[in-house]
Scaffold this active site. Sequence first.
Site: not given
Ligand code: 5GP
Ligand code: MN
Length: 475
Positions: A373, A398, A401, A474
Amino acid sequence: NIDRLEQIDAYTWRLNPETGMHVPAILYGDEALVRAMDDKVLEQAANVARLPGIVQASYAMPDAHWGYGFPIGGVAAFDAGAGGVVSAGGVGFDVSCGVRTLLTGLKRAAIEPVKPLLADALYADIPVGLGSHGKIRLDAKGLDAMLKGGAQWAVEQGWGEARDLARIEEHGRMEGARPENVSARAKERQRAEMGTLGSGNHYLEVQEVTEIFDAGTAQSFGIAEGDMVVSIHCGSRGLGHQIGTEYLRLMQAAAKQYGIALPDRELACAPIESEVGQDYLGAMRAAINCALANRQILTHLTRQVFARVLPAARLELLYDVSHNTCKFEEHLVDGERRRLYVHRKGATRAFGPNHPDLPAAFAETGQPVLIGGSMGTASYILAGTSRSETLSFASACHGAGRSMSRHQATRTWQGRQVIDQLAERGILIRSPSYRGVAEEAPGAYKDVDAVVRASDRAGLARLIARLEPIVCIKG
Ligand code: 5GP
Ligand code: MN
Ligand code: MN
């Protein structure tokens, strides 16, 4: 934009074929999500429908936002026999980026007293940040073995347990990897990056299960309300990015050579059966193994930290799923079984019950679908459905977003303040980059609750459990 769409039901919207489109584009989401989607998503999904050999439809998941060529949250399947193509932009630059979730066997009360200690220990031992290096150095032979062996290789090297492998897509090792198709530059970039989390949206998060939606499936997955879990989100680091960059260029030339009219330069692609197409698939599969090995090493490092700080923890792997891949799979299309190259870019595979590629543990439930999320909102565990096999080539969302660009996010928030505000809510962030935290501020993402609800109602996957963040490392 929504006016161009035919509404099929409350969660399904269709753009019927327009000039050059071989198939419709289908967007999943409730009306608010579809209205809020940037116009680029529809345009990009429509352009994907113009590529040769595409089958059934070009799909956008409820978390879709615009990406390079293909939308992030896009799914498209191609038939090699019908002139189908493979596209590096349809996989994404972070090849096999994905999420794995580990069950700790602990409740909140066990972690709360050592929370800052745990956060600091994880932050100290998990290499994180742009260009961060791990302790592992691979020579050329070791690198090739990793690219062929994936998480199986990692386990053989002592990172993790053999029983982890049953809980990883492809049993931890992608067949058909061809390290010889990965450039020296890509390998060089990866030499010191194994076992690193990377930057941006990649994270290692300690989460609490705060709500269960399906008690039977949750129990079968080994999760109950109040349980603590650890989720790891990262991919193939510099290697995958380099492969994507290089093959994009090769595909631009290949598309021209094979007379493929590209509706958008960024949709560079090559016929699956061409040399460039085959070389890319071999390299991409090597990058999948790199990502699987990387998450396996990070798991081992995480277990070492827990063994010191919380020795009662178990850290059993629930599952590991990727959301940036192209996989050769069998699907039922108009009553006919066909083998297709399914691109999932920012979309999670979501095989339903009794799918032959799933381990026995998930035969009755379907596979876990692991959704991030943000560091300040919920994340979710869903399960694959049989229905999604007919709706989206067995794929679901996934994440939440993005709803805002990184640039816009850094003008809206300050990393320091985001960290302080989350700390007040009991969420500890550890990051080397304030800027990165601002870019990833929870407000820069869509409403994850709405996204997973839409995925559930549309039938793409079933809601199983809600997770809330406690500690987030992070990039
Ligand atoms: P992506 O694969 O597109 O880089 O990221 C996938 C998803 O991870 C994003 O759409 C976002 O909802 C979620 N996300 C991004 N940063 C965090 C985080 O620090 N913690 C969590 N639980 N979800 C994250
Ligand atoms: Mn990803
Ligand atoms: Mn990634």
